[in-house]
Each structure stands twice: as C-alpha cells, then as structure tokens.
Design an enzyme around this catalytic site. Structure first.
Site, mmCIF file in Angstrom:
data_model
loop_
_atom_site.group_PDB
_atom_site.id
_atom_site.type_symbol
_atom_site.label_atom_id
_atom_site.label_comp_id
_atom_site.label_asym_id
_atom_site.label_seq_id
_atom_site.Cartn_x
_atom_site.Cartn_y
_atom_site.Cartn_z
ATOM 1 N N VAL A 230 -31.451 -11.466 -1.618
ATOM 2 C CA VAL A 230 -30.258 -10.626 -1.602
ATOM 3 C C VAL A 230 -29.441 -10.911 -0.349
ATOM 4 O O VAL A 230 -29.990 -10.970 0.757
ATOM 5 C CB VAL A 230 -30.635 -9.129 -1.662
ATOM 6 C CG1 VAL A 230 -29.377 -8.260 -1.613
ATOM 7 C CG2 VAL A 230 -31.437 -8.840 -2.925
ATOM 8 N N ASP B 149 -41.912 -0.974 -11.109
ATOM 9 C CA ASP B 149 -42.177 -1.601 -9.806
ATOM 10 C C ASP B 149 -41.863 -0.600 -8.696
ATOM 11 O O ASP B 149 -41.129 -0.895 -7.761
ATOM 12 C CB ASP B 149 -41.318 -2.852 -9.667
ATOM 13 C CG ASP B 149 -41.837 -3.798 -8.581
ATOM 14 O OD1 ASP B 149 -42.971 -3.599 -8.115
ATOM 15 O OD2 ASP B 149 -41.103 -4.726 -8.202
#
Length: 360
Positions: A103, A247
């Site tokens: 990211v 997750d």
C-alpha cells in the site's frame, strides 16, 4: 533416547517435541513465502488439528515481507490517463507491505488523501503454483495418513486456496467493501473505508487513507466501549448478515481520534450459505444455552460420519465434563480462548472435525 522401552513419553516430553515441530514448521513456511505464510497463519487457528505448543509457534508467523520496487510505475501504467488526471502525489515508499500486495500513500487532485493498494508482480501465478504443490501433498497425506483423510485435508485446502486466489483480484475486495459498508451503514462508530471505484482495477485498489491507532496500541481505558462494539460487529457479520471478514487480526483495525473504529483489508471474506449458517447457529446455541443432550443431538445431526467409529458413551461423558466446567463459571471468569481450545480438544480425541466450508 533415555526412556525405558515400552514407556510413554511424559507431558513435558510431548510438549517439547511439539514445540520443536512447531518451530520447524514456522521456519519452513517463512522460507517458502507468501502462500505458505498464509497457510501457517490459518493453521494457527485450528486447535482441532494441532496441539497448543505447535499453534503457539505458528502464531509467530508475520505477514510482513520486503516491498517490491517499482510499484508506483505499475500503478501509473495500470491507470493510464486516469492517473495523471486524478493524482497530485504518490509516495515512492509503501506504508505497508504484505504477502499479496503493498500500500502506498497518495493525494488526489483537490487534496483527498488515498491509500493505493497494488498487487505484487505475478502473485496470482505464484499462488496457483503453490496451490498445486499443496494440493498434491494434501492428497498424498490423505492416502497415507488416516487422520489426514478423516480431517478432509484436501477439501479444507481447496477452500483456503480459493480465499487466497480471490485476494489476487482487487475488484473482489472493492465489492466486499461496498457490501460491508451497506451492511454497517446504520452502525454508529464503526465503518469501512470508501473505495474510489473509477480508479480501481483488478491489480490496483484506491480507497480513502485512514488515520488512527491500531487497536492493540490504544489506551484501552480511554475506549471502554470498544470490546462490546467489536464483539457486536462480529456477531452481526456471523448471525445477521451471513457475510464476515475472515482476516480479523489487530492490524486490520484502527481507532480514529473520535473513537470511531475503522475495519479494512477485506479481501479475505466469507459468505455463509443457509446450511452453514444453520450449523453455525445451532452450535453456538448449544454453547450459549444448551444442555448435554443438546450437544449430543447437534453432534449426531451434523457429524454423521463418526457413526460406527465413535464411542458415544465416552463422548457424552467428555461433553458432560466440559459442560459442567463451562456452566460453573460466570461470564467474568470465562476465558473464551480456553473454551474453544477445550471444544476442539474433545473433537480431536473423538475424531470430530469442523466442516470444510468453515475453513475461512
């Protein structure tokens, strides 16, 4: 080596052996890379298959890898003319790098801060290759080891790999964000980031940049409502929506200055079928308010494969011991992790496994 022939290993010896096995597995997964790190993380949540000392080692696996170079160039090429029209800035260095993607921080024309997620090069091809290797070994283990066959290792692995492969198409993650945002639109102080769909593709996902503290770094005394809010969010996903974030580790939550909890990284999500939701609700009903007979009815209904192999009287005696211990404690005294460990320890003893569709 010093034990007398015919004697059983002590608990300390068994634990030491499991600890060594766990360390060997963890180090091997770290060397093998992204797919195997994810596999180890999933295995660390499976006390029905592995003992606590192996799991303790696997929980040390970190999904943090060195960033790959040239990601901003990949983003520019993927977006083409849209990039020049939409972006004022894009940082060269990533703010986070994991097994599937990394990211970068960016700024859109007009000053809006964004997080730009970009897939690692050839990550889908590598995951498919790793999946084929794992499938072969799982198939071989099922042929050679009764316990692996009983655990339906191949079926569990196939569900796991499907989830990993879906993470290599960021269009799926963008749709997951919209579904979660819709499901939680009326929930206060909890939200999911906004996605810029016009700037997102299969390989690039652009969303708002979220500032806040990770949930395991905050002053808990300043946010006493947070445990209840997160618990209710998970229960809503599980029982109301039938669509849950698969997750949910501390790195995927942040708390903003006003106390709002933001959940992200939703590439790994799971839709519960009506049949699976019924199974899940019935099991939790047994935990929350059931008696021993309710547990036994649940096991006979949803785990018919143990017919002819399980000693039902012995199983009922173990369920009764678990139930009496469970019911003797107040909510304040109950440690949820210990409860789940005990449930799965009983399952391991009698050959009762979770449904493969519960993997994620």
């Amino acid at each position: 080596l010093t034990r007398e022939p015919g004697t059983e290993p002590s608990d300390a010896e068994r634990r030491a052996t499991d600890h060594r096995r766990g360390r060997l597995m963890r180090e091997s997964f770290e060397r093998l890379g992204a797919t195997f790190i994810k596999l180890g993380q999933v295995m660390s949540t499976r006390p029905d298959l592995l003992g606590p000392d192996i799991i303790a080692e696997l929980r040390l696996l970190q999904d943090k890898l060195p960033p790959f170079a040239g990601a901003p160039t990949v983003i520019r090429e993927e977006l083409g003319d849209k990039f020049d029209q939409a972006f004022e800035e894009l940082d060269e260095e990533p703010v986070a790098a994991a097994s599937v993607a990394q990211v970068h921080h960016g700024v859109l024309t007009g000053g809006t801060e964004v997080a730009v997620k970009v897939l690692r090069p050839d990550v889908r091809v590598l995951c498919e290759r790793d999946g084929q290797i794992l499938h072969f070994w799982a198939w071989l283990l099922e042929l050679a080891v009764d316990r692996a066959a009983h655990a339906e290792l191949v079926a569990h692995l196939d569900h796991f790999m499907l989830g990993i492969l879906e993470q290599t198409d960021l269009r799926i993650e963008a749709k997951n964000y919209e579904r979660f945002r819709k499901n939680f639109r009326r929930v206060k102080k909890l939200r999911f980031p906004t996605v810029f769909h016009e700037l997102s593709t299969e390989h690039v996902l652009v969303m708002e940049f979220v500032r806040g503290k990770k949930i395991d770094e905050i002053d808990r005394a300043a946010h006493p409502e947070l445990p209840r809010r997160l618990r209710e969010a998970f229960l809503k996903m599980s029982f109301d929506d039938g669509f849950l974030h698969a997750d949910l580790h501390p790195g995927n939550f942040v708390v903003e200055d006003d106390g709002t909890n933001v959940i992200f990284d939703v590439g790994l999500a799971k839709s519960l079928s009506d049949e699976l939701l019924e199974y899940y609700i019935d099991f939790n009903r047994c935990l929350a308010m059931g008696e021993v007979d309710d547990f036994m009815s649940h096991l006979r209904r949803y785990h018919r494969y143990v017919e002819g192999t399980v000693d039902w009287a012995e199983l009922e005696a173990d369920v009764r011991r678990f139930h009496e211990d469970f019911r003797s404690r107040s909510a304040r005294e109950m440690e949820f992790g210990e409860l789940i460990d005990n449930v799965f320890a009983t399952g391991r003893k009698h050959g009762i496994r979770p449904l493969p569709d519960m993997t994620l």
